[in-house]
Write a protein that holds these residues in place. Structure first.
Motif, PDB file in Angstrom:
ATOM      1  N   LEU A  11       0.847  -1.192   0.000  1.00  0.00           N
ATOM      2  CA  LEU A  11       0.000   0.000   0.000  1.00  0.00           C
ATOM      3  C   LEU A  11       0.882   1.241   0.000  1.00  0.00           C
ATOM      4  O   LEU A  11       1.901   1.280   0.698  1.00  0.00           O
ATOM      5  CB  LEU A  11      -0.876  -0.005   1.262  1.00  0.00           C
ATOM      6  N   THR A  12       0.522   2.261  -0.777  1.00  0.00           N
ATOM      7  CA  THR A  12       1.188   3.558  -0.676  1.00  0.00           C
ATOM      8  C   THR A  12       0.144   4.626  -0.413  1.00  0.00           C
ATOM      9  O   THR A  12      -0.950   4.609  -0.993  1.00  0.00           O
ATOM     10  CB  THR A  12       2.008   3.886  -1.940  1.00  0.00           C
ATOM     11  N   TRP A  13       0.510   5.578   0.491  1.00  0.00           N
ATOM     12  CA  TRP A  13      -0.451   6.623   0.854  1.00  0.00           C
ATOM     13  C   TRP A  13       0.299   7.835   1.390  1.00  0.00           C
ATOM     14  O   TRP A  13       1.107   7.715   2.312  1.00  0.00           O
ATOM     15  CB  TRP A  13      -1.421   6.099   1.909  1.00  0.00           C
ATOM     16  N   ASN A  14       0.032   8.981   0.809  1.00  0.00           N
ATOM     17  CA  ASN A  14       0.508  10.256   1.330  1.00  0.00           C
ATOM     18  C   ASN A  14      -0.533  10.748   2.339  1.00  0.00           C
ATOM     19  O   ASN A  14      -1.681  11.006   1.969  1.00  0.00           O
ATOM     20  CB  ASN A  14       0.692  11.258   0.177  1.00  0.00           C
ATOM     21  N   LEU A  15      -0.135  10.911   3.607  1.00  0.00           N
ATOM     22  CA  LEU A  15      -1.088  11.205   4.679  1.00  0.00           C
ATOM     23  C   LEU A  15      -1.401  12.693   4.847  1.00  0.00           C
ATOM     24  O   LEU A  15      -2.178  13.051   5.734  1.00  0.00           O
ATOM     25  CB  LEU A  15      -0.562  10.660   6.008  1.00  0.00           C
ATOM     26  N   PHE A  16      -0.787  13.568   4.017  1.00  0.00           N
ATOM     27  CA  PHE A  16      -1.138  14.988   4.068  1.00  0.00           C
ATOM     28  C   PHE A  16      -0.916  15.554   5.467  1.00  0.00           C
ATOM     29  O   PHE A  16      -1.687  16.358   5.952  1.00  0.00           O
ATOM     30  CB  PHE A  16      -2.596  15.153   3.623  1.00  0.00           C
ATOM     31  N   HIS A  17       0.131  15.074   6.120  1.00  0.00           N
ATOM     32  CA  HIS A  17       0.487  15.514   7.481  1.00  0.00           C
ATOM     33  C   HIS A  17      -0.660  15.284   8.471  1.00  0.00           C
ATOM     34  O   HIS A  17      -0.855  16.067   9.413  1.00  0.00           O
ATOM     35  CB  HIS A  17       0.929  16.969   7.482  1.00  0.00           C
ATOM     36  N   ARG A  85      -2.797  20.071  18.431  1.00  0.00           N
ATOM     37  CA  ARG A  85      -3.950  20.898  18.785  1.00  0.00           C
ATOM     38  C   ARG A  85      -4.584  21.570  17.572  1.00  0.00           C
ATOM     39  O   ARG A  85      -5.803  21.647  17.463  1.00  0.00           O
ATOM     40  CB  ARG A  85      -3.524  21.966  19.806  1.00  0.00           C
ATOM     41  N   TRP A  86      -3.744  22.092  16.671  1.00  0.00           N
ATOM     42  CA  TRP A  86      -4.255  22.853  15.523  1.00  0.00           C
ATOM     43  C   TRP A  86      -3.557  22.390  14.247  1.00  0.00           C
ATOM     44  O   TRP A  86      -2.789  23.144  13.621  1.00  0.00           O
ATOM     45  CB  TRP A  86      -4.017  24.343  15.741  1.00  0.00           C
ATOM     46  N   PRO A  87      -3.805  21.160  13.813  1.00  0.00           N
ATOM     47  CA  PRO A  87      -3.097  20.626  12.636  1.00  0.00           C
ATOM     48  C   PRO A  87      -3.343  21.423  11.363  1.00  0.00           C
ATOM     49  O   PRO A  87      -2.462  21.512  10.502  1.00  0.00           O
ATOM     50  CB  PRO A  87      -3.636  19.198  12.513  1.00  0.00           C
ATOM     51  N   ASP A  88      -4.512  22.019  11.221  1.00  0.00           N
ATOM     52  CA  ASP A  88      -4.818  22.748   9.998  1.00  0.00           C
ATOM     53  C   ASP A  88      -4.266  24.169  10.019  1.00  0.00           C
ATOM     54  O   ASP A  88      -4.266  24.838   8.990  1.00  0.00           O
ATOM     55  CB  ASP A  88      -6.336  22.780   9.770  1.00  0.00           C
ATOM     56  N   LEU A  89      -3.780  24.590  11.183  1.00  0.00           N
ATOM     57  CA  LEU A  89      -3.121  25.888  11.278  1.00  0.00           C
ATOM     58  C   LEU A  89      -1.640  25.774  10.917  1.00  0.00           C
ATOM     59  O   LEU A  89      -1.121  26.549  10.111  1.00  0.00           O
ATOM     60  CB  LEU A  89      -3.265  26.454  12.695  1.00  0.00           C
ATOM     61  N   ILE A  90      -0.973  24.785  11.479  1.00  0.00           N
ATOM     62  CA  ILE A  90       0.464  24.638  11.243  1.00  0.00           C
ATOM     63  C   ILE A  90       0.760  23.883   9.950  1.00  0.00           C
ATOM     64  O   ILE A  90       1.821  24.023   9.355  1.00  0.00           O
ATOM     65  CB  ILE A  90       1.143  23.936  12.444  1.00  0.00           C
ATOM     66  N   LYS A  91      -0.172  23.047   9.498  1.00  0.00           N
ATOM     67  CA  LYS A  91      -0.065  22.304   8.233  1.00  0.00           C
ATOM     68  C   LYS A  91       1.251  21.522   8.160  1.00  0.00           C
ATOM     69  O   LYS A  91       1.601  20.808   9.092  1.00  0.00           O
ATOM     70  CB  LYS A  91      -0.241  23.248   7.052  1.00  0.00           C
ATOM     71  N   GLY A 201      -3.912  -5.745 -10.256  1.00  0.00           N
ATOM     72  CA  GLY A 201      -3.592  -4.362 -10.593  1.00  0.00           C
ATOM     73  C   GLY A 201      -3.866  -3.389  -9.464  1.00  0.00           C
ATOM     74  O   GLY A 201      -4.525  -3.720  -8.469  1.00  0.00           O
ATOM     75  N   ALA A 202      -3.373  -2.175  -9.615  1.00  0.00           N
ATOM     76  CA  ALA A 202      -3.508  -1.155  -8.583  1.00  0.00           C
ATOM     77  C   ALA A 202      -4.976  -0.872  -8.277  1.00  0.00           C
ATOM     78  O   ALA A 202      -5.793  -0.695  -9.183  1.00  0.00           O
ATOM     79  CB  ALA A 202      -2.799   0.120  -9.022  1.00  0.00           C
ATOM     80  N   GLU A 203      -5.290  -0.835  -6.997  1.00  0.00           N
ATOM     81  CA  GLU A 203      -6.656  -0.582  -6.536  1.00  0.00           C
ATOM     82  C   GLU A 203      -6.667   0.688  -5.692  1.00  0.00           C
ATOM     83  O   GLU A 203      -5.843   0.855  -4.797  1.00  0.00           O
ATOM     84  CB  GLU A 203      -7.165  -1.756  -5.699  1.00  0.00           C
ATOM     85  N   ILE A 204      -7.612   1.576  -5.974  1.00  0.00           N
ATOM     86  CA  ILE A 204      -7.770   2.803  -5.212  1.00  0.00           C
ATOM     87  C   ILE A 204      -8.704   2.504  -4.038  1.00  0.00           C
ATOM     88  O   ILE A 204      -9.825   2.024  -4.231  1.00  0.00           O
ATOM     89  CB  ILE A 204      -8.363   3.936  -6.069  1.00  0.00           C
ATOM     90  N   LEU A 205      -8.240   2.774  -2.826  1.00  0.00           N
ATOM     91  CA  LEU A 205      -9.021   2.480  -1.632  1.00  0.00           C
ATOM     92  C   LEU A 205      -9.802   3.712  -1.176  1.00  0.00           C
ATOM     93  O   LEU A 205      -9.373   4.846  -1.375  1.00  0.00           O
ATOM     94  CB  LEU A 205      -8.091   2.007  -0.505  1.00  0.00           C
ATOM     95  N   ASP A 206     -10.952   3.460  -0.568  1.00  0.00           N
ATOM     96  CA  ASP A 206     -11.810   4.545  -0.103  1.00  0.00           C
ATOM     97  C   ASP A 206     -11.311   5.034   1.252  1.00  0.00           C
ATOM     98  O   ASP A 206     -11.359   4.317   2.232  1.00  0.00           O
ATOM     99  CB  ASP A 206     -13.247   4.045  -0.002  1.00  0.00           C
ATOM    100  N   ARG A 207     -10.841   6.286   1.287  1.00  0.00           N
ATOM    101  CA  ARG A 207     -10.350   6.840   2.551  1.00  0.00           C
ATOM    102  C   ARG A 207     -11.257   7.935   3.085  1.00  0.00           C
ATOM    103  O   ARG A 207     -10.915   8.640   4.026  1.00  0.00           O
ATOM    104  CB  ARG A 207      -8.927   7.336   2.386  1.00  0.00           C
ATOM    105  N   GLY A 208     -12.444   8.111   2.478  1.00  0.00           N
ATOM    106  CA  GLY A 208     -13.340   9.154   2.917  1.00  0.00           C
ATOM    107  C   GLY A 208     -12.738  10.524   2.668  1.00  0.00           C
ATOM    108  O   GLY A 208     -12.281  10.830   1.564  1.00  0.00           O
ATOM    109  N   ARG A 209     -12.673  11.349   3.708  1.00  0.00           N
ATOM    110  CA  ARG A 209     -12.127  12.705   3.589  1.00  0.00           C
ATOM    111  C   ARG A 209     -10.676  12.792   4.058  1.00  0.00           C
ATOM    112  O   ARG A 209     -10.104  13.890   4.059  1.00  0.00           O
ATOM    113  CB  ARG A 209     -12.986  13.682   4.388  1.00  0.00           C
ATOM    114  N   LEU A 210     -10.098  11.692   4.467  1.00  0.00           N
ATOM    115  CA  LEU A 210      -8.732  11.726   4.965  1.00  0.00           C
ATOM    116  C   LEU A 210      -7.752  12.008   3.839  1.00  0.00           C
ATOM    117  O   LEU A 210      -7.831  11.416   2.766  1.00  0.00           O
ATOM    118  CB  LEU A 210      -8.381  10.382   5.618  1.00  0.00           C
ATOM    119  N   SER A 211      -6.824  12.919   4.073  1.00  0.00           N
ATOM    120  CA  SER A 211      -5.739  13.251   3.157  1.00  0.00           C
ATOM    121  C   SER A 211      -6.265  13.886   1.868  1.00  0.00           C
ATOM    122  O   SER A 211      -7.465  13.892   1.582  1.00  0.00           O
ATOM    123  CB  SER A 211      -4.894  12.017   2.825  1.00  0.00           C
TER     124      SER A 211
END
Length: 226
Positions: A11-17, A85-91, A201-211
Motif C-alpha cells: 500500500l502507498t499513501w501520502n497522509l497529508f500531514h 492541537r491545531w493541525p490545519d493551522l500549522i499544516k 492491478g492497482a486498486e484505489i481504496l476509499d479513505r473518505g475525507r482523509l488526506s
C-alpha cells in the motif's frame, strides 16, 4: 521442483500531514489508524507522516515500523504541540517523515538516502523482508525527474539480485525509471517493480475525507525466499 509464489500486498499513501479535506480542525490519528487497520496489506509505504505517528501506528496495527525524517523538523517538540492541537493551522510545518509499516514478516535491514536538500529534503528508504526475501522501498520525490531516478538507482543498488518494489509519491505522473517496470498507481502515487510479477492491478481504496491523496494498493507474486 515447483514452488508456489505467495502474495505480497503493498500500500502507498501520502497522509497529508495527518489532515483531511475539508479540514477537520482536530487531530486525526485515530481515523487514519482505523483506516489502515481495516485494509489488508503486508507493507504500507507512507509519506507526509507526522514524525510521532509511525511508532504509534506500529503499536496500534501490530506492525514493525521504520521512518526517515524529511523536512521542517527543527524544534520538533514545539511543532508537535501545535500540530496535535491545531493541525490545519500549522499544516506541513508540524514536521514530516516517510514511514514503512510491515505486518506478517520481519524487517532484517533498513537503509535510507537523501535525494536532495533544496527546496525541501527528499528521501528514499527501504526495508528487506526476511520471509519474502524482497526489498520494499518508499519515496516522496520532488518535482524534478532527477529525484525519482536517484530513488530508483538507489533501491536497485540496495537490492542487488533480490526483487524490489519501489512505491510512493513521485510528484510526477509515471516517470520512466531504468531497471524498473511501472506496475500501476493513481495520479502521482504509484509502484515500480523489478524481479516481481503483478498479481492484481492497482486498486484505489476509499479513505473518505482523509488526506488529499488516495491510498493505492497493489498485489505482487513473490517466490518464497530460500
Amino acid at each position: 521442483m515447483y514452488v508456489a509464489s505467495v502474495a505480497l500486498r503493498v500500500l502507498t499513501w501520502n497522509l497529508f500531514h495527518g489532515r483531511s479535506v475539508p479540514p477537520a480542525g482536530r487531530d486525526l490519528f485515530g481515523e487514519f489508524a482505523k483506516a489502515l487497520a481495516d485494509w489488508e496489506w503486508d507493507a504500507a509505504l507512507l509519506q507526509e507522516v507526522p514524525p510521532w505517528w509511525p511508532a504509534a501506528l506500529g503499536a496500534r496495527l501490530g506492525a514493525e515500523d521504520r521512518l526517515v525524517l524529511t523536512s521542517r523538523n527543527a524544534l520538533l517538540p514545539a511543532r508537535r504541540a501545535i500540530a496535535v492541537r491545531w493541525p490545519d493551522l500549522i499544516k506541513s510545518n508540524g514536521g514530516g517523515a516517510n514511514a514503512i509499516l510491515v505486518r506478517g514478516d520481519t524487517i532484517v535491514e533498513h537503509r535510507s538516502r537523501r535525494l536532495c536538500i533544496w527546496p525541501e529534503r527528499r528521501w528514499v528508504h527501504a526495508v528487506r523482508l526476511h520471509d519474502a526475501g524482497v526489498w520494499v522501498a518508499n519515496t516522496h520525490c520532488g518535482g524534478p525527474i532527477r529525484d525519482a531516478r536517484r530513488a530508483a538507482e538507489t533501491a536497485l543498488r540496495w537490492a542487488g539480485t533480490a526483487p524490489v518494489v519501489l512505491g510512493g509519491d513521485f510528484n510526477i505522473r509515471e516517470p520512466a525509471l531504468g531497471g524498473f517496470t511501472y506496475a500501476g498507481g493513481h495520479g502521482v502515487d504509484g509502484f515500480y517493480v523489478s524481479g516481481l510479477a503483478v498479481s492484481s492491478g492497482a486498486e484505489i481504496l476509499d479513505r473518505g475525507r482523509l488526506s488529499d491523496h488516495a491510498p493505492v494498493e497493489l498485489t505482487l507474486a513473490v517466490a518464497p525466499a530460500s
